[in-house]
Design a protein around this motif. Structure first.
Motif: not given
Length: 92
Positions: A22-31
């Motif tokens: 499991i990685r917690y990162e910023k990004g453009n995730f629709n869900s």
């Protein structure tokens, strides 16, 4: 199920026992998350609070087939609780 850091940690432990990272990162995730199944990696929006992170992990678990013999006894007990919780959520 309580949305606490302790319960989130249990979910993260469950994922590690089935060899998911499991990685917690910023990004453009629709869900709000992305799962790379062939690499067993779940990337979750790092700006989610504890409840948001738990909801995402629960949603991912609902779509996985988990071999119960991979889990330690305490995680297996928790996994069965998660399944009951998800079944109740589906009924509502």
């Amino acid at each position: 199920m309580k949305y606490t850091r302790h319960t989130l940690k249990k979910l993260e432990t469950l994922f590690s026992e089935i060899e998911y990272t499991i990685r917690y990162e910023k990004g453009n995730f629709n869900s709000g998350y992305c799962v790379v199944e062939d690499r067993k990696v779940a990337v979750i929006n790092k700006f989610y609070d504890t409840e948001g992170r738990m909801n995402v992990l629960l949603e991912i678990i609902a779509g996985l087939t988990i071999e119960e013999d991979q889990l330690e006894e305490s995680s297996l007990k928790f996994y069965k609780q998660v399944l009951k919780f998800l079944a109740r959520q589906e009924e509502e």
